[in-house]
Write a protein that holds these residues in place. Structure first.
Motif, PDB file in Angstrom:
ATOM      1  N   ALA A   1       0.806  -1.363  -0.114  1.00 23.05           N
ATOM      2  CA  ALA A   1       0.126   0.018   0.082  1.00 23.05           C
ATOM      3  C   ALA A   1       1.140   1.284  -0.075  1.00 23.05           C
ATOM      4  N   ILE A   2       1.990   1.271   0.838  1.00 29.43           N
ATOM      5  CA  ILE A   2       2.742   2.550   0.779  1.00 29.43           C
ATOM      6  C   ILE A   2       3.471   2.534  -0.404  1.00 29.43           C
ATOM      7  N   GLU A   3       4.203   1.767  -0.744  1.00 28.29           N
ATOM      8  CA  GLU A   3       4.867   1.903  -2.045  1.00 28.29           C
ATOM      9  C   GLU A   3       3.971   2.221  -3.279  1.00 28.29           C
ATOM     10  N   GLY A   4       2.970   1.548  -3.416  1.00 23.66           N
ATOM     11  CA  GLY A   4       1.849   1.670  -4.406  1.00 23.66           C
ATOM     12  C   GLY A   4       1.149   3.118  -4.369  1.00 23.66           C
ATOM     13  N   ARG A   5       1.529   3.819  -3.316  1.00 24.66           N
ATOM     14  CA  ARG A   5       0.845   4.964  -2.971  1.00 24.66           C
ATOM     15  C   ARG A   5      -0.675   5.104  -2.925  1.00 24.66           C
ATOM     16  N   ASP A   6      -1.203   3.968  -2.454  1.00 21.50           N
ATOM     17  CA  ASP A   6      -2.774   3.490  -2.572  1.00 21.50           C
ATOM     18  C   ASP A   6      -3.217   3.717  -0.984  1.00 21.50           C
ATOM     19  N   ALA A   7      -3.813   5.183  -0.855  1.00 19.13           N
ATOM     20  CA  ALA A   7      -4.222   5.687   0.374  1.00 19.13           C
ATOM     21  C   ALA A   7      -5.430   4.848   0.728  1.00 19.13           C
ATOM     22  N   GLU A   8      -6.524   4.347  -0.297  1.00 20.21           N
ATOM     23  CA  GLU A   8      -7.604   3.541   0.343  1.00 20.21           C
ATOM     24  C   GLU A   8      -7.044   2.124   0.892  1.00 20.21           C
ATOM     25  N   ALA A   9      -6.142   1.541   0.242  1.00 14.90           N
ATOM     26  CA  ALA A   9      -5.538   0.213   0.746  1.00 14.90           C
ATOM     27  C   ALA A   9      -4.993   0.556   2.151  1.00 14.90           C
ATOM     28  N   LEU A  10      -4.312   1.674   2.480  1.00 13.38           N
ATOM     29  CA  LEU A  10      -4.012   2.140   3.652  1.00 13.38           C
ATOM     30  C   LEU A  10      -4.901   2.346   4.791  1.00 13.38           C
ATOM     31  N   LEU A  11      -5.756   3.087   4.366  1.00 14.10           N
ATOM     32  CA  LEU A  11      -6.896   3.219   5.376  1.00 14.10           C
ATOM     33  C   LEU A  11      -7.758   2.093   5.734  1.00 14.10           C
ATOM     34  N   ARG A  12      -7.819   0.989   4.722  1.00  8.27           N
ATOM     35  CA  ARG A  12      -8.642  -0.373   5.118  1.00  8.27           C
ATOM     36  C   ARG A  12      -7.648  -1.067   6.126  1.00  8.27           C
ATOM     37  N   LEU A  13      -6.556  -0.632   6.689  1.00  6.48           N
ATOM     38  CA  LEU A  13      -5.680  -1.292   7.609  1.00  6.48           C
ATOM     39  C   LEU A  13      -5.871  -0.703   9.067  1.00  6.48           C
ATOM     40  N   TYR A  14      -6.748   0.469   8.908  1.00  9.34           N
ATOM     41  CA  TYR A  14      -6.796   1.050  10.409  1.00  9.34           C
ATOM     42  C   TYR A  14      -8.027   0.708  11.153  1.00  9.34           C
ATOM     43  N   ALA A  15      -7.943   0.499  12.428  1.00  8.67           N
ATOM     44  CA  ALA A  15      -9.369   0.414  13.302  1.00  8.67           C
ATOM     45  C   ALA A  15     -10.109   1.648  13.071  1.00  8.67           C
ATOM     46  N   ASP A  16     -11.456   2.072  13.200  1.00  6.45           N
ATOM     47  CA  ASP A  16     -12.233   2.994  13.326  1.00  6.45           C
ATOM     48  C   ASP A  16     -12.000   4.108  14.063  1.00  6.45           C
ATOM     49  N   ASP A  17     -11.350   3.773  15.463  1.00  9.97           N
ATOM     50  CA  ASP A  17     -10.946   4.574  16.487  1.00  9.97           C
ATOM     51  C   ASP A  17      -9.448   4.728  16.433  1.00  9.97           C
ATOM     52  N   ALA A  18      -8.607   4.517  15.446  1.00 12.53           N
ATOM     53  CA  ALA A  18      -7.158   4.655  15.350  1.00 12.53           C
ATOM     54  C   ALA A  18      -6.788   6.134  15.555  1.00 12.53           C
ATOM     55  N   LYS A  19      -5.538   5.996  16.074  1.00 14.11           N
ATOM     56  CA  LYS A  19      -4.897   7.342  16.108  1.00 14.11           C
ATOM     57  C   LYS A  19      -3.468   7.170  15.749  1.00 14.11           C
ATOM     58  N   MET A  20      -3.059   8.403  15.112  1.00 13.40           N
ATOM     59  CA  MET A  20      -1.645   8.666  14.423  1.00 13.40           C
ATOM     60  C   MET A  20      -1.106   9.758  15.220  1.00 13.40           C
ATOM     61  N   VAL A  21       0.207   9.436  15.670  1.00 13.73           N
ATOM     62  CA  VAL A  21       0.998  10.373  16.205  1.00 13.73           C
ATOM     63  C   VAL A  21       2.277  10.794  15.382  1.00 13.73           C
ATOM     64  N   ILE A  22       2.592  12.036  14.986  1.00 10.87           N
ATOM     65  CA  ILE A  22       3.539  12.329  14.025  1.00 10.87           C
ATOM     66  C   ILE A  22       4.536  13.106  14.726  1.00 10.87           C
ATOM     67  N   ILE A  23       5.802  13.179  14.655  1.00  7.06           N
ATOM     68  CA  ILE A  23       6.860  13.827  15.392  1.00  7.06           C
ATOM     69  C   ILE A  23       7.795  14.255  14.334  1.00  7.06           C
ATOM     70  N   ASP A  24       8.029  15.398  13.873  1.00  2.00           N
ATOM     71  CA  ASP A  24       8.855  15.801  13.117  1.00  2.00           C
ATOM     72  C   ASP A  24       9.300  17.189  13.196  1.00  2.00           C
ATOM     73  N   ARG A  25       9.960  17.808  12.136  1.00  2.84           N
ATOM     74  CA  ARG A  25      10.351  19.146  12.369  1.00  2.84           C
ATOM     75  C   ARG A  25       9.365  20.406  12.812  1.00  2.84           C
TER      76      ARG A  25
END
Length: 120
Positions: free
Chosen positions: A16-40
């Protein structure tokens, strides 16, 4: 999520990531999932927090819509966690490196913490 939805694995994530497939990525998450991103732009004291599948979907559609390449370099998983490293490159030569740890329950991502480092 239906039982027919894909379950998280390193192979599914890589495809999904290498294919830049947002829908395939989204299907991997639970409904109440959370992302935390640390960057510049989002230091550890004020990380970017994205709550729920809808918001995570918007994030992935933005990232996958960019003219850039993504390559999963390494990944490993067990029943409750998946970790991976990723290298990305923009056409102008800018590079990004990511390291992520995912919490998994019921075959879906429930929480993802990503560290990103950009050139410059």
């Amino acid at each position: 999520m239906s039982e027919s939805s894909p379950r998280i694995s390193v192979a599914a994530l890589k495809q999904a990531i290498e294919g830049r497939d947002a829908e395939a990525l989204l299907r991997l998450y639970a409904d109440d999932a959370k992302m935390v991103i640390i960057d510049r732009q989002h230091p550890p004291s004020a990380p970017l927090e994205i709550d729920g599948r809808a918001a995570i979907g918007a994030y992935w559609h933005d990232v996958c819509g960019r003219a850039m390449t993504h390559r999963i370099e390494a990944g490993l998983a067990d029943d409750t966690h998946l970790a991976f490293t990723e290298s990305c490159a923009y056409p102008d030569g800018t590079r990004v490196f990511c390291s992520a740890m995912l919490d998994i329950a019921g075959g879906r991502i429930t929480r993802q913490v990503t560290l990103q480092e950009w050139d410059g």
